[in-house]
Design a protein around this motif. Structure first.
Motif, PDB file in Angstrom:
ATOM      1  N   VAL A  86       0.839  -1.202   0.000  1.00 47.07           N
ATOM      2  CA  VAL A  86       0.000   0.000   0.000  1.00 47.07           C
ATOM      3  C   VAL A  86       0.875   1.253   0.000  1.00 47.07           C
ATOM      4  O   VAL A  86       0.635   2.210  -0.756  1.00 47.07           O
ATOM      5  CB  VAL A  86      -0.953  -0.006   1.220  1.00 47.07           C
ATOM      6  N   LYS A  87       1.900   1.272   0.862  1.00 41.97           N
ATOM      7  CA  LYS A  87       2.796   2.434   0.954  1.00 41.97           C
ATOM      8  C   LYS A  87       3.487   2.726  -0.365  1.00 41.97           C
ATOM      9  O   LYS A  87       3.793   3.879  -0.680  1.00 41.97           O
ATOM     10  CB  LYS A  87       3.848   2.196   2.036  1.00 41.97           C
ATOM     11  N   LEU A  88       3.718   1.687  -1.159  1.00 46.71           N
ATOM     12  CA  LEU A  88       4.383   1.858  -2.451  1.00 46.71           C
ATOM     13  C   LEU A  88       3.555   2.751  -3.381  1.00 46.71           C
ATOM     14  O   LEU A  88       4.099   3.428  -4.255  1.00 46.71           O
ATOM     15  CB  LEU A  88       4.598   0.485  -3.098  1.00 46.71           C
ATOM     16  N   LEU A  89       2.237   2.765  -3.189  1.00 47.64           N
ATOM     17  CA  LEU A  89       1.347   3.530  -4.057  1.00 47.64           C
ATOM     18  C   LEU A  89       1.039   4.921  -3.520  1.00 47.64           C
ATOM     19  O   LEU A  89       0.357   5.702  -4.182  1.00 47.64           O
ATOM     20  CB  LEU A  89       0.024   2.762  -4.252  1.00 47.64           C
ATOM     21  N   LEU A 158      14.515   3.881 -12.230  1.00 44.95           N
ATOM     22  CA  LEU A 158      13.785   4.963 -11.577  1.00 44.95           C
ATOM     23  C   LEU A 158      13.038   5.825 -12.594  1.00 44.95           C
ATOM     24  O   LEU A 158      11.878   6.194 -12.392  1.00 44.95           O
ATOM     25  CB  LEU A 158      14.745   5.828 -10.759  1.00 44.95           C
ATOM     26  N   LYS A 159      13.710   6.151 -13.710  1.00 47.08           N
ATOM     27  CA  LYS A 159      13.065   6.948 -14.753  1.00 47.08           C
ATOM     28  C   LYS A 159      11.906   6.194 -15.388  1.00 47.08           C
ATOM     29  O   LYS A 159      10.864   6.764 -15.720  1.00 47.08           O
ATOM     30  CB  LYS A 159      14.091   7.345 -15.821  1.00 47.08           C
ATOM     31  N   PHE A 164       6.257   5.350 -16.387  1.00 52.41           N
ATOM     32  CA  PHE A 164       5.178   4.370 -16.508  1.00 52.41           C
ATOM     33  C   PHE A 164       4.755   3.920 -15.107  1.00 52.41           C
ATOM     34  O   PHE A 164       5.250   2.897 -14.599  1.00 52.41           O
ATOM     35  CB  PHE A 164       5.626   3.158 -17.337  1.00 52.41           C
ATOM     36  N   PRO A 165       3.854   4.669 -14.459  1.00 51.00           N
ATOM     37  CA  PRO A 165       3.426   4.337 -13.090  1.00 51.00           C
ATOM     38  C   PRO A 165       2.823   2.942 -12.966  1.00 51.00           C
ATOM     39  O   PRO A 165       2.774   2.394 -11.867  1.00 51.00           O
ATOM     40  CB  PRO A 165       2.368   5.415 -12.797  1.00 51.00           C
TER      41      PRO A 165
END
Length: 240
Positions: A86-89, A158-159, A164-165
């Motif tokens: 969840v925290k990742l989002l 990272l880029k 691309f989320p």
């Protein structure tokens, strides 16, 4: 290890994906820790620091994998992994590298890399241990494949995630999948679920993936609305 098994390669892919999604910041820390070193020492600093961090990571993850055979450990680890997903989002202000001090000597940089990687890698350890399903060989192989990938392609990764989320969403869903599977295969629950609920591990894994993405986006949306409200002019707030 059965290299011809589809299950083996699926688990390896999960480990690599988890490490790529969760370890981008670790790679940035490596660069930050070595930025004050003389040019001729930077390569050595990265190599020695990464070697120490990788060794420590393998030991910690192997230890975690052994602990997962104990009652309630998978259950608790699965719940923690759900929250990590969840925290990742959730929106972030930065990559968390502000507290990393660059060292001006080789061994200082190496120490910084190892300590920072240890502090930042608890989520990786739990997730990778769950994806390895107790196989030490699979664990070491998966980490051996993924860590060099992270180190040498960190900026690109990272880029790519910024552009691309959906990659981050997929990673969060994967963490939810592993978390659900961990909970369903805990020693305390496994036997009962196998007797009363066919395909329980797949059902729990799917539910975990859906839950993480749904909760992540719901909380992120609420945080964005709250932030937007705090940034409104005072007179606009009073009218609303």
């Amino acid at each position: 290890m059965d290299f011809s098994s589809a299950h083996f390669w699926v688990a390896v892919a999960q480990i690599v994906m988890i490490d790529v999604v969760l370890s981008g910041d670790n790679a940035v820390v490596i660069a930050l820790a070595c930025r004050k070193l003389p040019t001729e020492q930077r390569h050595k600093g990265i190599l020695w620091g990464v070697a120490g961090a990788v060794t420590l990571r393998i030991i910690l993850t192997a230890f975690a994998a052994l602990l997962l055979s104990l009652p309630y450990i998978k259950f608790g680890g699965g719940l923690l992994l759900l929250w990590i997903g969840v925290k990742l989002l959730l929106p972030e202000d930065g990559h968390g590298e502000g507290g990393i001090d660059a060292a001006d000597n080789l061994w200082g940089a190496v120490k910084t890399i190892i300590v920072a990687d240890f502090v930042m890698s608890i989520d990786n350890v739990i997730a990778v241990a769950g994806a390895a399903h107790g196989s030490l060989g699979l664990l070491i192989f998966g980490l051996a494949v993924s860590i060099p990938l992270i180190i040498w392609s960190s900026q690109f990764v990272l880029k790519l995630m910024d552009r691309f989320p959906v990659i981050v969403t997929g990673g969060a869903a994967l963490l939810g999948w592993v978390a659900g599977s961990m909970i369903a295969t805990d020693v305390v629950l496994k036997q009962w679920l196998e007797a009363h609920l066919p395909y329980a591990d797949k059902l729990f894994a799917t539910a975990g993936a859906v839950l993480v993405v749904a909760m992540g986006y719901a909380i992120a949306r609420r945080m964005s609305k709250r932030k937007a409200m705090t940034e409104l002019p005072i007179d606009t707030k009073e009218k609303s």
